[in-house]
Design a protein around this motif. Structure first.
Motif, mmCIF file in Angstrom:
data_model
loop_
_atom_site.group_PDB
_atom_site.id
_atom_site.type_symbol
_atom_site.label_atom_id
_atom_site.label_comp_id
_atom_site.label_asym_id
_atom_site.label_seq_id
_atom_site.Cartn_x
_atom_site.Cartn_y
_atom_site.Cartn_z
ATOM 1 N N SER A 18 1.467 -3.588 16.837
ATOM 2 C CA SER A 18 2.497 -2.867 17.254
ATOM 3 C C SER A 18 2.833 -3.157 18.673
ATOM 4 O O SER A 18 3.971 -3.120 18.767
ATOM 5 N N PHE A 73 1.450 6.190 16.371
ATOM 6 C CA PHE A 73 2.054 5.855 15.046
ATOM 7 C C PHE A 73 1.142 4.754 14.446
ATOM 8 O O PHE A 73 0.997 4.912 13.079
ATOM 9 N N SER A 74 0.325 4.072 14.972
ATOM 10 C CA SER A 74 -0.725 3.150 14.376
ATOM 11 C C SER A 74 -1.952 4.188 13.715
ATOM 12 O O SER A 74 -2.126 3.730 12.545
ATOM 13 N N CYS A 77 0.092 5.705 10.535
ATOM 14 C CA CYS A 77 0.299 4.655 9.493
ATOM 15 C C CYS A 77 -1.039 4.496 8.683
ATOM 16 O O CYS A 77 -1.027 4.242 7.557
ATOM 17 N N ALA A 81 -2.183 4.972 5.135
ATOM 18 C CA ALA A 81 -2.468 3.881 4.217
ATOM 19 C C ALA A 81 -3.714 4.083 3.533
ATOM 20 O O ALA A 81 -3.917 3.629 2.194
ATOM 21 N N GLN A 91 4.430 3.492 0.766
ATOM 22 C CA GLN A 91 5.693 3.537 1.063
ATOM 23 C C GLN A 91 6.138 5.000 0.633
ATOM 24 O O GLN A 91 7.082 5.331 1.840
ATOM 25 N N LEU A 94 4.945 7.141 3.719
ATOM 26 C CA LEU A 94 5.546 6.762 5.230
ATOM 27 C C LEU A 94 7.080 7.116 5.243
ATOM 28 O O LEU A 94 7.350 7.417 6.480
ATOM 29 N N LEU A 97 7.240 10.371 7.360
ATOM 30 C CA LEU A 97 6.785 10.220 8.771
ATOM 31 C C LEU A 97 8.308 9.583 9.444
ATOM 32 O O LEU A 97 8.300 10.301 10.629
#
Length: 172
Positions: A18, A73-74, A77, A81, A91, A94, A97
């Motif tokens: 990222s 954000f990592s 996510c 996941a 998906q 996400l 978010l």
């Protein structure tokens, strides 16, 4: 049984990619901006040297602000996941978010929105407003709002990391 990677290692991997992507994007925009500014100044569209690049100190602030935001954000996510059972489901998770984040990033662009204590306590909005003030050269006016923005951002980051670790540790 699916083997998941060690949570801190997975978080660092996602965060490194990222940050690298954001730095490359920043470099690309900087080179494009330098070219456009040089062309506009060369043909003297806006008066003599009306446009200039941000100062190196402003760029340093951008890079420093990138680290906690990338970690936040990592972690979000990564938690989503780990929560998802498939790529398609990931998906779907996400999208909320993105829908929550977009207004927080667009709010600072609204007319009349300035950096104050109330706005500095909004997680993503505070960072964007602080960076906008720094890029405009208002270092000393932005300085009192650095601690609240840092505390809120790091607090959200720690909560997101904790949630990601909990997602990795759950059996389901």
């Amino acid at each position: 049984m699916v083997l998941l990677p060690h949570p801190p290692l997975a978080l660092m991997t996602v965060m490194i990619f990222s940050v690298a992507t954001a730095l490359l994007n920043l470099l690309s925009m900087g080179l494009t901006g330098a070219f456009v500014i040089s062309q506009l100044n060369r043909i003297n569209v806006l008066g003599a040297n009306a446009l200039s690049l941000p100062s190196p100190l402003s760029l340093l602030w951008l890079v420093l602000a990138l680290l906690p935001v990338a970690a936040l954000f990592s972690a979000l996510c990564l938690a989503l996941a780990a929560f998802a059972r498939s790529t398609k489901e990931g998906q779907y998770y996400l999208m909320p978010l993105v829908l929550v984040t977009m207004p927080l990033m667009i709010l600072p662009m609204a007319p009349g929105v300035e950096l104050n204590l109330g706005n500095s306590l909004i997680p993503v909005t505070g960072v964007v407003l602080l960076l906008r003030s720094v890029l405009e050269g208002n270092f000393y006016q932005a300085l009192p709002f650095v601690p609240p923005v840092v505390i809120v951002t790091l607090g959200c980051c720690l909560l997101a990391i904790r949630w990601a670790i909990d997602q990795f540790n759950t059996e389901s």
